[in-house]
Each structure stands twice: as C-alpha cells, then as structure tokens.
Design an enzyme around this catalytic site. Structure first.
Site, mmCIF file in Angstrom:
data_model
loop_
_atom_site.group_PDB
_atom_site.id
_atom_site.type_symbol
_atom_site.label_atom_id
_atom_site.label_comp_id
_atom_site.label_asym_id
_atom_site.label_seq_id
_atom_site.Cartn_x
_atom_site.Cartn_y
_atom_site.Cartn_z
ATOM 1 N N CYS A 97 0.833 -1.206 0.000
ATOM 2 C CA CYS A 97 0.000 0.000 0.000
ATOM 3 C C CYS A 97 0.856 1.240 0.000
ATOM 4 O O CYS A 97 1.735 1.380 0.841
ATOM 5 C CB CYS A 97 -0.918 -0.006 1.223
ATOM 6 S SG CYS A 97 -1.870 1.503 1.423
ATOM 7 N N ALA B 164 0.415 -10.033 -24.272
ATOM 8 C CA ALA B 164 1.001 -9.920 -25.611
ATOM 9 C C ALA B 164 -0.050 -9.812 -26.701
ATOM 10 O O ALA B 164 0.268 -9.397 -27.822
ATOM 11 C CB ALA B 164 1.914 -11.116 -25.881
#
Length: 278
Positions: free
Chosen positions: A124, A267
């Site tokens: 975080c 991809a």
C-alpha cells in the site's frame, strides 16, 4: 550475503503424475526469497514514513517518495541524503534502514500533513494518508495526453519482464519501468512493494533531470491502484500500463488527470480504461 535476496530451506510439495499418480511428493531444497526490510525516511530528523521495501536504490526511492508527496519539486530541494549511524541491528552492524534527508529552503516545510503515522506496507502506498482528497489536490492540473499504439502497449509487459532479473530468481518481486514512446527501457527498478518500485523509477528520473516524464510510459508488473496513478501523474507520465487490473479510483483519477491507463496487459490484449488509441 546479498542484501536483496536470501536462501531458505523449503519443502516443495507436488501432486504426482504417471507412476506416482495420486501421491503427494515432497522435496526439500534451497530456495531464493526476496528480502523485505523497513526503510525509515526522515527529513531533518523528523520521521516522515517507514516503508517495507527491498534494499537497494534507497536514495532514488526517497527522492521519488518526496516528489510524489509534493514535498520537493526539483533535485535541488534535497541537499543531502545519508544513512543514519543509529540504523543498526541488534548485533550492532549497520543495516542501512534509516535514511535522513536534509531539505533546502526551497522545499515545502514539513507539516503534519506529510507525516505518515502508520508504517507503509509493501502492498500500500497511501496507508496513513489522512484523506484521498488531499492526494487529488497534489496532482498537477495539466498532463499532455498521448494516443497509445496498441502494438506498443501489448509489447511492454514482455519488455519489462526482460529487465526483471530479481523476479527470475525469486518470483516474488514487483517491477516498474519508464519506457520511451518507441518502447525502449529508460530505467527499470524492482522492489517487493509496487509503489516503492515506482518511487525508485521516479527518483531516478528526478536525479537524472528527466522530469516531468512527458515523453515516457510508466509500466508496472502489478495492478494499477490509485496511488500508482497518482505517482505517475505527479511525475508527468502521460500513460500507465499495468499487467493486472485497475481499481475504480485509479480509473477515475486517470480520466480526471488526462492520463491513458491500460490494464490486464498481455502480448495479445489489454483493457483501455482511460485515454485514446492511435
């Protein structure tokens, strides 16, 4: 001993196949694990934050964090950065886990708004910040939008992965990379915390005199969370490409800031949450 990874004896557990079908197989061997250690960042002796990070490029991390928080705007706002002598483990050796920054008079004064009273975990980047609205006000009003080339976007995760040396050893570390608009890597940094990796990249660019990053794309091996979009916007990146999902607040901030935001990038596909395509 390496500062960024350690070896542990682990037991590999697998389900057998072929002649061992139905059996649970175990094998004890050495495995490489990414190091996670705290880094306390101080300004003039005042603790600003403690973040859990992978050691290495700590000066870049501190500069990037200070820049993203709005405390500094140029490299000249920092006069010195040094590890404190008191940063020691019980054996008395320096572990380089306490970094003190001296700010120039040109930097913003350190007020309570800039102090994180709770540790920042490796997951975080906004823990301890008093409100999201305070972060929104720090983002520059104008980012020069760019239209994304789909082929370029889909190629970026593989280009980032090619630079992830520590990930290939451990499989347990995030990466952030600044790429030019032709897809060439400018700087790639790895860290157990995704926000730390981004801070290291931003800090490197600041120290190299290359901010704002108006002609670059920030690529993350992680999800696109609010604090990562905020850091990218503060640094002037016109686009952020993430391998994983985007949060709702990240999408809202990207759209408000005029940034392009892509997620679930592979991809052969990605989701465009904000911005335009060529």
């Amino acid at each position: 001993m390496s500062r960024i990874n350690r070896r542990f004896a682990v037991t590999k557990v697998t389900r057998g196949e072929g002649a061992n079908a139905g059996k649970i197989l175990t094998d004890t061997r050495a495995d490489i694990v990414t190091v996670e250690e705290p880094l306390e960042i101080r300004a003039g002796g005042t603790t600003l934050t403690t973040t859990m990070r992978t050691p290495g490029h700590d000066i870049e991390l501190a500069h990037g964090w200070l820049y993203a928080e709005g405390l500094i705007s140029t490299v000249d706002d920092v006069t010195t950065a040094r590890y404190c002598a008191g940063s020691q483990n019980p054996e008395g050796t320096n572990t380089y886990n306490l970094l003190d920054i001296d700010l120039a008079t040109s930097a913003k004064p350190v007020t309570p708004d800039f102090i994180r009273l709770t540790p920042t975990t490796s997951a975080c980047g906004v823990c301890g910040t008093q409100s999201i609205s305070e972060l929104l006000h720090k983002v520059p009003a104008a980012i020069s939008p760019i239209a994304l080339d789909p082929e370029l976007v889909m190629s970026l995760p593989e280009r980032l992965a090619a630079e992830q040396q520590q990930f290939r050893k451990t499989g347990g570390i995030h990466a952030a990379g600044a790429f030019d608009l032709d897809g060439n890597p400018i700087v790639v940094r790895e860290d157990i915390g995704r926000h730390n990796a981004a801070d290291k990249v931003i800090g490197h660019l600041l120290l190299d005199g290359r901010l704002p990053a108006t002609d670059m794309i920030l690529v993350m091996s992680s999800r696109a969370s609010f604090e990562l979009v905020q850091k990218a916007a503060m640094a002037g990146f016109p686009a952020l490409v993430a391998v994983s999902a985007a949060s709702s607040l990240a999408v809202e901030l990207a759209r408000e800031a005029g940034m392009a935001l892509a997620g679930f990038t592979r991809a052969d596909r990605f989701n465009l949450y904000a911005g335009e395509l060529i």
